[in-house]
Design an enzyme around this catalytic site. Structure first.
Site, PDB file in Angstrom:
ATOM      1  N   GLU A 126      35.617  80.552  20.171  1.00  0.00           N
ATOM      2  CA  GLU A 126      34.281  81.004  20.557  1.00  0.00           C
ATOM      3  C   GLU A 126      33.906  82.173  19.630  1.00  0.00           C
ATOM      4  OE1 GLU A 126      33.807  83.323  24.149  1.00  0.00           O
ATOM      5  OE2 GLU A 126      32.017  82.207  24.689  1.00  0.00           O
ATOM      6  N   LYS A 140      32.572  96.418  38.748  1.00  0.00           N
ATOM      7  CA  LYS A 140      32.720  97.178  37.512  1.00  0.00           C
ATOM      8  C   LYS A 140      31.973  96.440  36.404  1.00  0.00           C
ATOM      9  CE  LYS A 140      35.181  97.125  33.940  1.00  0.00           C
ATOM     10  NZ  LYS A 140      34.212  97.577  32.902  1.00  0.00           N
ATOM     11  N   GLU A 189      34.701  82.975  35.292  1.00  0.00           N
ATOM     12  CA  GLU A 189      33.643  82.368  34.463  1.00  0.00           C
ATOM     13  C   GLU A 189      33.909  82.834  33.045  1.00  0.00           C
ATOM     14  OE1 GLU A 189      31.281  80.282  35.147  1.00  0.00           O
ATOM     15  OE2 GLU A 189      31.406  80.265  37.330  1.00  0.00           O
ATOM     16  N   CYS A 204      27.209  82.484  26.897  1.00  0.00           N
ATOM     17  CA  CYS A 204      28.466  81.745  27.079  1.00  0.00           C
ATOM     18  C   CYS A 204      28.267  80.244  26.882  1.00  0.00           C
ATOM     19  CB  CYS A 204      29.047  82.031  28.455  1.00  0.00           C
ATOM     20  SG  CYS A 204      27.834  81.835  29.763  1.00  0.00           S
ATOM     21  N   THR A 264      40.764  88.189  28.433  1.00  0.00           N
ATOM     22  CA  THR A 264      40.725  89.088  29.592  1.00  0.00           C
ATOM     23  C   THR A 264      40.873  88.286  30.881  1.00  0.00           C
ATOM     24  OG1 THR A 264      39.056  90.287  28.312  1.00  0.00           O
ATOM     25  CG2 THR A 264      39.504  91.093  30.519  1.00  0.00           C
TER      26      THR A 264
HETATM   27  P1  NAD Z   1      35.448  90.847  28.066  1.00  0.00           P
HETATM   28  O1  NAD Z   1      36.422  89.881  28.581  1.00  0.00           O
HETATM   29  O2  NAD Z   1      35.812  91.669  26.899  1.00  0.00           O
HETATM   30  O3  NAD Z   1      35.017  91.901  29.196  1.00  0.00           O
HETATM   31  C1  NAD Z   1      34.479  91.478  30.427  1.00  0.00           C
HETATM   32  C2  NAD Z   1      34.715  92.568  31.452  1.00  0.00           C
HETATM   33  O4  NAD Z   1      36.112  92.689  31.678  1.00  0.00           O
HETATM   34  C3  NAD Z   1      34.231  93.948  31.041  1.00  0.00           C
HETATM   35  O5  NAD Z   1      33.658  94.583  32.162  1.00  0.00           O
HETATM   36  C4  NAD Z   1      35.516  94.648  30.633  1.00  0.00           C
HETATM   37  O6  NAD Z   1      35.457  96.047  30.757  1.00  0.00           O
HETATM   38  C5  NAD Z   1      36.476  94.060  31.643  1.00  0.00           C
HETATM   39  N1  NAD Z   1      37.893  94.155  31.298  1.00  0.00           N
HETATM   40  C6  NAD Z   1      38.465  94.303  30.083  1.00  0.00           C
HETATM   41  N2  NAD Z   1      39.820  94.338  30.203  1.00  0.00           N
HETATM   42  C7  NAD Z   1      40.106  94.213  31.517  1.00  0.00           C
HETATM   43  C8  NAD Z   1      41.307  94.158  32.268  1.00  0.00           C
HETATM   44  N3  NAD Z   1      42.517  94.251  31.694  1.00  0.00           N
HETATM   45  N4  NAD Z   1      41.224  94.009  33.609  1.00  0.00           N
HETATM   46  C9  NAD Z   1      40.035  93.900  34.211  1.00  0.00           C
HETATM   47  N5  NAD Z   1      38.848  93.945  33.560  1.00  0.00           N
HETATM   48  C10 NAD Z   1      38.889  94.092  32.215  1.00  0.00           C
HETATM   49  O7  NAD Z   1      34.144  89.990  27.819  1.00  0.00           O
HETATM   50  P2  NAD Z   1      32.802  90.481  27.152  1.00  0.00           P
HETATM   51  O8  NAD Z   1      33.102  90.595  25.697  1.00  0.00           O
HETATM   52  O9  NAD Z   1      32.230  91.618  27.896  1.00  0.00           O
HETATM   53  O10 NAD Z   1      31.845  89.223  27.433  1.00  0.00           O
HETATM   54  C11 NAD Z   1      31.760  88.166  26.593  1.00  0.00           C
HETATM   55  C12 NAD Z   1      32.533  86.976  27.142  1.00  0.00           C
HETATM   56  O11 NAD Z   1      32.038  86.629  28.431  1.00  0.00           O
HETATM   57  C13 NAD Z   1      32.348  85.737  26.305  1.00  0.00           C
HETATM   58  O12 NAD Z   1      33.588  85.090  26.137  1.00  0.00           O
HETATM   59  C14 NAD Z   1      31.401  84.881  27.119  1.00  0.00           C
HETATM   60  O13 NAD Z   1      31.499  83.515  26.848  1.00  0.00           O
HETATM   61  C15 NAD Z   1      31.819  85.230  28.506  1.00  0.00           C
HETATM   62  N6  NAD Z   1      30.754  84.923  29.491  1.00  0.00           N
HETATM   63  C16 NAD Z   1      30.890  83.838  30.314  1.00  0.00           C
HETATM   64  C17 NAD Z   1      29.884  83.507  31.209  1.00  0.00           C
HETATM   65  C18 NAD Z   1      29.991  82.293  32.108  1.00  0.00           C
HETATM   66  O14 NAD Z   1      29.136  82.110  32.966  1.00  0.00           O
HETATM   67  N7  NAD Z   1      31.002  81.450  31.961  1.00  0.00           N
HETATM   68  C19 NAD Z   1      28.738  84.295  31.283  1.00  0.00           C
HETATM   69  C20 NAD Z   1      28.632  85.403  30.441  1.00  0.00           C
HETATM   70  C21 NAD Z   1      29.655  85.709  29.555  1.00  0.00           C
END
Ligand code: NAD
Length: 497
Positions: free
Chosen positions: A389, A180, A255, A289, A237
């Site tokens: 962050e 997803k 991650e 990230c 999340t």
């Molecule tokens: P997010 O947590 O809002 O969403 C990530 C994903 O989770 C999306 O697909 C979203 O639809 C889904 N999601 C939301 N609620 C959910 C639930 N209850 N159950 C299951 N899935 C759910 O994150 P974002 O805003 O899309 O991304 C930014 C974040 O990602 C930042 O914190 C960034 O640091 C992190 N990130 C980390 C890495 C890494 O390698 N560590 C890489 C890229 C991004």
């Protein structure tokens, strides 16, 4: 593409392109100017159930798991080649969905191709190992086997790159999966499914659901037929995913975010350190990230260093994904821009000094979600801008006088994803890099990573590793097979009759 139904990109379940069971759709827009990029199906929880059932059936049939590992590897090499041939199409789709510059999206595609090549080449490099049981009648070996059905949930900042880090090792190891992508950036993951479908991946091995995280993504964490959930996204999340996964004790890979220190000693190459501090904090508008959002600079050079950083930050040109003059792009949405605005405001209220930025993108960017590159100095530990962050183009500045103090400040975070140390002294570089509690450390550089090397976080930046040999191992279970070649009565329970 085959998935279009009257211009709507659909779900991909059990080898078929299918619309949502509710027929609902979502319009995806480009954050640089609000223009429509495409319309996609908005799945329901029932659609996710169907996708999980398809993956379960495909995995249990062993149609993919029992293919020789070398063949699975060859398939991944074919995926890499197919993406290479369609790189322009993929990069454009990524740029329009996310608003990132086309040149950055092209770089992401190169990284994705490299990722599939790497896992394609190591797919059959898991021979298992013999264990000496100390008994000539016993053959003992440990083998790695696929986990089963993998749920994958990905974010919007590197949409297909984060997906590739999961899909490539999962397929290499013989798993089936349901993915997803983030609802704001689905198009390249849809293109990926088109590649897998065109290359003849057996039905049900790869499945795609599109839509809201809480509705469509949540079952991937909680469903008993999912053996592992691999999530990339924010901390809040990530906690929900881990909590939901606990009920069925499935394997969890997370991650998450970072609050990454970029430590500059006075003896560092000044020009290179300033240049890379900009890159660390403002690449991709800071939506990385591992962004170097915390500049920690030695007090003897701090004033000159920050003056130069601010001067250069003010020259950064913002623009949309196809604007060739642009050096950085927009944030992902108006809601996200509001979050960054609030984050900076709170920092200033708590005593940080705004050196540049701190405002939206200006009149020429009225339609887009732009936020100016921002530098806040006079920051101290405990301030919300230092702790949280911010996930935007914001660099906070802290200063130190001794090596010990630098290490303490750099480790003073609940996150532990990445960090850098800048110095011309090899001893300082070695000591500091070993003591920083972060999963990746750069010495005199910022941002590069290798598909051959593990990526992941200490502390609240996550659980598990992607990429490298461990990235493949994550998608396997270890099994010990103990074979007695001379079966005999054990006499454990004496025979009584
Ligand atoms: P997010 O947590 O809002 O969403 C990530 C994903 O989770 C999306 O697909 C979203 O639809 C889904 N999601 C939301 N609620 C959910 C639930 N209850 N159950 C299951 N899935 C759910 O994150 P974002 O805003 O899309 O991304 C930014 C974040 O990602 C930042 O914190 C960034 O640091 C992190 N990130 C980390 C890495 C890494 O390698 N560590 C890489 C890229 C991004």
């Amino acid at each position: 593409m085959t998935e279009k139904t009257a211009g709507i990109a659909t779900l991909y379940i059990d080898g078929q392109w299918v619309p949502s069971s509710s027929a609902a759709t979502r319009t995806v827009t480009c954050p640089a100017d609000g223009t429509e990029v495409g319309i996609v199906s908005e799945a329901t929880a029932e659609d996710t159930e169907k996708a999980i059932a398809a993956a379960r059936k495909a995995f249990d049939s062993r149609v993919w798991a029992d293919r020789p590992a070398a063949e699975r590897g060859d398939f991944l090499l074919d995926v890499a080649e197919a993406i290479r041939q369609r790189k322009d199409e993929f990069a454009r789709a990524e740029a329009l969905d996310s608003g990132k510059r086309l040149v950055e999206a092209e770089g992401d595609m190169d990284d994705i191709i490299a990722c599939f090549r790497y896992f394609g080449k190591i797919a059959d490099q898991h021979p298992g190992r013999l264990v000496d049981a100390g008994d000539a009648t016993v053959i003992s070996r440990v083998v790695r086997e696929p986990i089963g059905v993998c749920g994958m949930i990905t974010p919007w900042n590197f949409p297909l790159l984060q997906a590739a880090w999961k899909i490539a090792p999962a397929l290499a190891a013989g798993n089936a999966f349901v993915i997803k992508p983030a609802e704001l950036t689905p198009h390249t993951t849809i293109l990926m499914m088109d590649v897998l479908d065109t290359l003849g991946l057996p039905a049900g091995v790869a499945n795609l659901v599109l839509g809201d995280g809480g509705v469509v993504g949540a079952p991937l964490s909680s469903h008993p037929d999912v053996d592992m959930v691999s999530f990339t996204g924010g901390l809040v999340t990530g906690r929900k995913v881990a909590e939901a996964a606990a009920a069925t004790i499935k394997k969890v890979a997370l991650e998450l975010g970072g609050k990454n220190p970029n430590v500059v000693f006075a003896d560092a190459d000044f020009e290179a350190a300033v240049d890379n501090a900009l890159n660390a904090g403002f690449l991709d508008s800071g939506l990385v990230c591992s962004a170097g959002a915390r500049l920690i600079v030695q007090d003897t050079i701090a004033e000159r260093f920050v003056d130069e950083l601010v001067r250069r930050a003010e020259g950064i040109v913002m623009g949309g994904p196809l604007d060739e003059k642009a050096e950085t792009g927009p944030l992902i949405s108006a809601a996200h821009r509001d979050k960054v605005t609030d984050y900076v405001r709170r920092g200033i209220e708590e005593g940080a000094r705004l050196r540049t930025g701190g405002h939206w993108g200006g009149p020429e960017h009225e339609e887009g979600c732009f936020y100016a590159p921002t530098v806040l100095d006079q920051c101290t530990s405990g301030m919300s801008v230092v702790v949280e962050e911010g996930f935007g183009p914001v660099i906070t500045v802290e200063t130190f006088s001794t090596e010990e103090e630098a290490i303490r400040i750099a480790n003073d975070t609940e996150y532990g994803l990445a960090g850098a140390v800048w110095t011309s002294d090899a001893g300082t570089a070695n000591r500091v890099s070993r003591r920083l509690r972060h999963g990746t450390i750069w010495i005199n550089d910022y941002h590069p990573y290798l598909p051959q090397a593990e990526w992941g976080g200490f502390k609240m930046s996550g659980v598990g590793r992607e990429l490298g040999a461990s990235g493949l191992e994550e998608y396997t279970e270890a099994k010990h097979i103990y074979q007695n070649t001379e079966p005999a009565v054990s006499h454990w329970f004496p025979r009584k009759n």
